[in-house]
Design a protein around this motif. Structure first.
Motif, PDB file in Angstrom:
ATOM      1  N   HIS A   1       0.839   4.148  -2.880  1.00  0.00           N
ATOM      2  CA  HIS A   1       0.564   5.538  -2.520  1.00  0.00           C
ATOM      3  C   HIS A   1       1.781   6.442  -2.740  1.00  0.00           C
ATOM      4  CE1 HIS A   1      -3.032   4.455   0.318  1.00  0.00           C
ATOM      5  NE2 HIS A   1      -3.314   4.353  -0.967  1.00  0.00           N
ATOM      6  N   GLY A   2       2.965   5.890  -2.543  1.00  0.00           N
ATOM      7  CA  GLY A   2       4.174   6.699  -2.675  1.00  0.00           C
ATOM      8  C   GLY A   2       4.672   6.852  -4.099  1.00  0.00           C
TER       9      GLY A   2
ATOM     10  N   SER B   1       4.508   4.219 -10.246  1.00  0.00           N
ATOM     11  CA  SER B   1       4.181   5.289 -11.188  1.00  0.00           C
ATOM     12  C   SER B   1       5.245   5.401 -12.275  1.00  0.00           C
ATOM     13  CB  SER B   1       4.069   6.629 -10.452  1.00  0.00           C
ATOM     14  OG  SER B   1       3.073   6.597  -9.456  1.00  0.00           O
TER      15      SER B   1
ATOM     16  N   ILE C   1       0.828  -1.208   0.000  1.00  0.00           N
ATOM     17  CA  ILE C   1       0.000   0.000   0.000  1.00  0.00           C
ATOM     18  C   ILE C   1       0.865   1.261   0.000  1.00  0.00           C
ATOM     19  CG2 ILE C   1      -1.622   1.358   1.411  1.00  0.00           C
ATOM     20  CD1 ILE C   1      -2.893  -1.328   2.236  1.00  0.00           C
ATOM     21  N   ARG C   2       1.918   1.254   0.805  1.00  0.00           N
ATOM     22  CA  ARG C   2       2.807   2.417   0.824  1.00  0.00           C
ATOM     23  C   ARG C   2       3.517   2.588  -0.515  1.00  0.00           C
ATOM     24  NH1 ARG C   2       5.539   3.845   6.598  1.00  0.00           N
ATOM     25  NH2 ARG C   2       3.850   3.167   7.962  1.00  0.00           N
TER      26      ARG C   2
END
Length: 228
Positions: A169-170, A174, A165-166
């Motif tokens: 989100h981080g 990407s 999850i981190r």
């Protein structure tokens, strides 16, 4: 259909638990293990507070060929262990009943495991095996990893979920990447190698317990029947 079971056993009731003996307050978390077989090499993390006595106990155990410190990071060390799995009745039961070890955490007195079995019947067979082998086994939550409304985490452990999850989100996934594994390691206060292993295992487990199993069920359900 596969099931995942959360199990608890006393540390003194199986060989690996006796090998990885800890002082009071110490904790071991299994990070990875090669496929179970003649050689099962676990990778696990231990805090620096109990490192010295832990290493001494492990190195002097007759079932251990060698223990290797892989990495160290902010008060935690990652080890690999070369040992004789054939002497461990508990792990031999996992092998015989075709279980897959997903996670394991040990303390001074107790170990908790998360194990996936091919069917409810094989889980029952493992319980019977442990009973016959006089291995005290406490069975907690049991769930089907793909059944709607149950097994909400699909076999992904708490540590793996937090890391994945981190990472999402981080911006680790990407384009362009906004976070590295070292950034994640610093954020979680673990080693870079531990981050990589958690991400790999989380994605593998999540894919196996959702996409792959669902695809197999749909294939069986819609497989054309042969006309006589």
């Amino acid at each position: 259909m596969a099931v995942i079971a959360h199990l608890r056993i006393p540390a003194s009731s199986f060989e690996l638990g006796r090998i990885l003996e800890l002082e009071v307050g110490g904790t071991i978390e299994l990070e990875n293990m090669v496929p179970l077989g003649e050689k099962a090499v676990p990778f696990f993390s231990v805090s620096d507070e109990v490192r010295e006595s832990f290493e001494e106990n492990v190195e002097n155990h007759p079932s251990v060929d060698r223990i290797i410190e892989m990495t160290r990071h902010d008060g935690e060390r990652l080890y690999s262990l070369d040992w004789n799995v054939a002497r461990d009745v508990f792990f031999q039961g996992i092998i015989e009943l075709e279980g897959q070890l997903l996670s394991a955490t040990g303390t001074t007195d107790t170990w908790e495991f998360e194990i996936r079995f091919p069917t409810h019947e094989t889980l029952s067979g493992f319980q019977e095996y442990c009973s016959n082998a006089h291995v005290p086994l406490e069975v907690g939550r049991v769930y089907n990893p793909v059944r709607p409304g149950t097994g909400m985490w699909y076999g992904v452990t708490k540590a793996q979920r937090e890391t994945l999850i981190r990472a999402v989100h981080g911006g680790y996934y990407s384009i362009p990447r906004r976070m590295s594994t070292q950034d994640l390691a610093d954020d979680l206060d673990i080693s870079d190698q531990a981050v990589t292993e958690r991400l790999r295992r989380a994605i593998e487990t999540l894919t196996e317990n959702t996409l792959i199993m669902m695809e197999e069920e749909l294939t069986e359900e819609f497989e054309p029947t042969q006309e006589s």
